[in-house]
Design an enzyme around this catalytic site. Structure first.
Site, short mmCIF file in Angstrom:
data_model
loop_
_atom_site.label_atom_id
_atom_site.label_comp_id
_atom_site.label_asym_id
_atom_site.label_seq_id
_atom_site.Cartn_x
_atom_site.Cartn_y
_atom_site.Cartn_z
N ALA A 14 -33.19 41.83 -23.88
CA ALA A 14 -34.55 41.27 -23.78
C ALA A 14 -34.64 39.83 -24.30
O ALA A 14 -35.73 39.29 -24.41
CB ALA A 14 -35.54 42.16 -24.52
N SER A 15 -33.50 39.20 -24.58
CA SER A 15 -33.57 37.83 -25.09
C SER A 15 -33.99 36.85 -24.01
O SER A 15 -34.47 35.75 -24.30
CB SER A 15 -32.22 37.42 -25.69
OG SER A 15 -31.17 37.80 -24.83
N ASN A 91 -32.22 47.69 -19.37
CA ASN A 91 -32.37 46.48 -18.57
C ASN A 91 -31.13 45.59 -18.57
O ASN A 91 -30.90 44.85 -17.61
CB ASN A 91 -33.58 45.69 -19.08
CG ASN A 91 -33.64 44.29 -18.52
OD1 ASN A 91 -34.01 44.09 -17.37
ND2 ASN A 91 -33.23 43.30 -19.31
N TYR A 156 -21.46 44.56 -8.31
CA TYR A 156 -22.86 44.64 -8.77
C TYR A 156 -23.62 45.71 -7.97
O TYR A 156 -24.34 46.53 -8.55
CB TYR A 156 -23.49 43.26 -8.57
CG TYR A 156 -24.90 43.12 -9.08
CD1 TYR A 156 -25.18 42.94 -10.43
CD2 TYR A 156 -25.98 43.13 -8.19
CE1 TYR A 156 -26.48 42.79 -10.89
CE2 TYR A 156 -27.28 42.97 -8.63
CZ TYR A 156 -27.52 42.80 -9.98
OH TYR A 156 -28.82 42.65 -10.43
N LYS A 160 -25.40 49.12 -9.36
CA LYS A 160 -26.84 49.33 -9.23
C LYS A 160 -27.15 50.58 -8.39
O LYS A 160 -28.18 51.24 -8.60
CB LYS A 160 -27.51 48.09 -8.62
CG LYS A 160 -27.44 46.86 -9.53
CD LYS A 160 -28.18 47.09 -10.83
CE LYS A 160 -28.13 45.91 -11.77
NZ LYS A 160 -28.83 46.15 -13.03
N ILE A 189 -35.80 37.94 -8.22
CA ILE A 189 -36.65 37.57 -9.34
C ILE A 189 -36.07 36.30 -9.95
O ILE A 189 -34.87 36.26 -10.26
CB ILE A 189 -36.71 38.70 -10.41
CG1 ILE A 189 -37.04 40.06 -9.76
CG2 ILE A 189 -37.70 38.35 -11.52
CD1 ILE A 189 -38.38 40.16 -9.08
P1 NAP Z 1 -30.61 37.47 -17.41
O1 NAP Z 1 -31.67 36.44 -17.37
O2 NAP Z 1 -29.19 37.05 -17.18
O3 NAP Z 1 -30.70 38.25 -18.82
C1 NAP Z 1 -29.80 39.28 -19.10
C2 NAP Z 1 -30.13 39.88 -20.44
O4 NAP Z 1 -29.20 40.97 -20.69
C3 NAP Z 1 -29.96 38.92 -21.60
O5 NAP Z 1 -30.95 39.20 -22.56
C4 NAP Z 1 -28.56 39.25 -22.14
O6 NAP Z 1 -28.40 38.96 -23.54
C5 NAP Z 1 -28.54 40.74 -21.92
N1 NAP Z 1 -27.20 41.33 -21.83
C6 NAP Z 1 -26.23 41.07 -20.94
N2 NAP Z 1 -25.17 41.86 -21.17
C7 NAP Z 1 -25.48 42.65 -22.23
C8 NAP Z 1 -24.82 43.67 -22.95
N3 NAP Z 1 -23.58 44.04 -22.62
N4 NAP Z 1 -25.45 44.26 -23.99
C9 NAP Z 1 -26.70 43.90 -24.34
N5 NAP Z 1 -27.40 42.93 -23.69
C10 NAP Z 1 -26.78 42.32 -22.65
O7 NAP Z 1 -30.86 38.64 -16.34
P2 NAP Z 1 -32.22 39.07 -15.57
O8 NAP Z 1 -32.27 38.32 -14.30
O9 NAP Z 1 -33.35 39.05 -16.49
O10 NAP Z 1 -31.83 40.59 -15.19
C11 NAP Z 1 -32.21 41.69 -15.99
C12 NAP Z 1 -31.86 42.97 -15.26
O11 NAP Z 1 -32.52 43.01 -13.99
C13 NAP Z 1 -30.37 43.12 -14.97
O12 NAP Z 1 -29.99 44.48 -15.08
C14 NAP Z 1 -30.26 42.67 -13.54
O13 NAP Z 1 -29.14 43.21 -12.90
C15 NAP Z 1 -31.57 43.19 -12.97
N6 NAP Z 1 -32.00 42.51 -11.74
C16 NAP Z 1 -32.28 41.17 -11.74
C17 NAP Z 1 -32.69 40.57 -10.54
C18 NAP Z 1 -33.03 39.12 -10.47
O14 NAP Z 1 -33.28 38.64 -9.36
N7 NAP Z 1 -33.07 38.38 -11.55
C19 NAP Z 1 -32.80 41.34 -9.39
C20 NAP Z 1 -32.51 42.69 -9.43
C21 NAP Z 1 -32.11 43.27 -10.62
P3 NAP Z 1 -27.89 37.50 -24.06
O15 NAP Z 1 -29.02 36.54 -23.80
O16 NAP Z 1 -27.66 37.68 -25.52
O17 NAP Z 1 -26.68 37.19 -23.25
#
Ligand code: NAP
Length: 248
Positions: A14-15, A91, A156, A160, A189
């Site tokens: 959630a960071s 997440n 990926y 998923k 997103i």
């Molecule tokens: P993001 O901006 O890259 O953020 C990822 C978050 O996950 C960060 O807080 C990161 O922490 C944390 N993280 C990564 N690996 C981790 C681990 N092993 N243990 C604990 N925390 C971990 O990603 P996002 O776009 O918000 O995506 C969030 C989720 O939605 C993911 O599961 C992604 O696959 C899914 N999703 C995203 C999209 C999109 O378009 N963005 C679309 C479909 C699904 P740090 O900051 O400390 O690295």
């Protein structure tokens, strides 16, 4: 009355991005928030303060969701600090995109561990307090890519898609204990994860979405509030696409 008043939620990753958006929406709706991050220490500290400003209890934990033992320790720590867990949002996730021809074993394994094994790790520990209190809502972050596939993202997409199978199985296993398990499949997103993409590719994606825009973390967070709240008390084993009609 707020939709999540007094509930205790654990949100992984959630960071930044979607997880951060969910934490803020949940806090706005009255939930106490335990959240995790991996490396973004400063962002996590800032988020903790922002969440507390809603008058709720909030705490960030540095914990690798891909690590089984660390996840067990995390859940124990959250229970010691908050008493129980009512809502789990799995997440945390990463991408390591490549065509299969060029994909390394390491790229495959990293994505599987961070995206899919993580969900097993945290859910397995969280089911204990949920079974004890005979209620709970588990929300797993899948992706439209897990439903339709995507060239260059076989690791990926497989992770998923696996999340959807896991979600439906847990809904069947734990339904009789009033523990619900659903997935959200976001489309495109706009977060740091997608900021790494080529600008032309991003513009093409925006145009391809029937609602003609990329989604926001808030769009996903609103669906998560619904699934976490008692408004969805008869909904389990489902996948909600938050994709602006992309998958239609
Ligand atoms: P993001 O901006 O890259 O953020 C990822 C978050 O996950 C960060 O807080 C990161 O922490 C944390 N993280 C990564 N690996 C981790 C681990 N092993 N243990 C604990 N925390 C971990 O990603 P996002 O776009 O918000 O995506 C969030 C989720 O939605 C993911 O599961 C992604 O696959 C899914 N999703 C995203 C999209 C999109 O378009 N963005 C679309 C479909 C699904 P740090 O900051 O400390 O690295």
């Amino acid at each position: 009355m707020k939709l999540l008043e007094g509930k205790i939620a654990l949100i992984t990753g959630a960071s930044r991005g979607i997880g951060r958006g969910i934490a803020l929406k949940f806090a706005e709706q009255g939930a106490n928030i335990a959240f995790t991050y991996l490396s973004s220490v400063e962002k996590a500290q800032e988020l903790e303060k922002e969440l507390e400003a809603y008058g709720i209890k909030a705490k960030g934990y540095c914990s690798d969701a891909a690590d089984y033992k660390a996840s067990e320790e995390l859940v124990n720590a959250v229970i010691a600090d908050f008493g129980t867990i009512d809502v789990l949002v799995n997440n945390a996730g990463i991408t390591r995109d490549n065509l299969l021809m060029r994909m390394s074993e390491q790229q495959w394994d990293e994505v599987m561990n961070a995206n899919l094994k993580s969900i097993f790790n945290v859910t397995k520990s969280v089911q204990k307090p949920m079974l004890k209190q005979r209620k709970g809502s588990i929300i797993n972050m899948s992706s439209v890519v897990g439903i339709k596939g995507n060239a260059g993202q076989s690791n990926y997409a497989a992770s998923k898609a696996g999340i959807i199978g896991f979600t439906k199985s847990i809904a069947l296993e734990l339904g009789s204990r009033n523990i619900r398990c659903n997935a959200i499949a976001p489309g495109f997103i706009e977060t740091e994860m997608t900021a790494a993409l080529d600008a032309k590719v991003v513009e093409g994606w925006r145009n391809g979405v029937p609602l003609k825009r990329g989604g926001t973390a808030e769009d996903v967070a609103n669906a998560a509030v619904f699934l976490a709240s008692d408004m969805s008390s008869y909904i389990t084993g489902q996948v909600i696409n938050v994709c602006g009609g992309m998958l239609t």
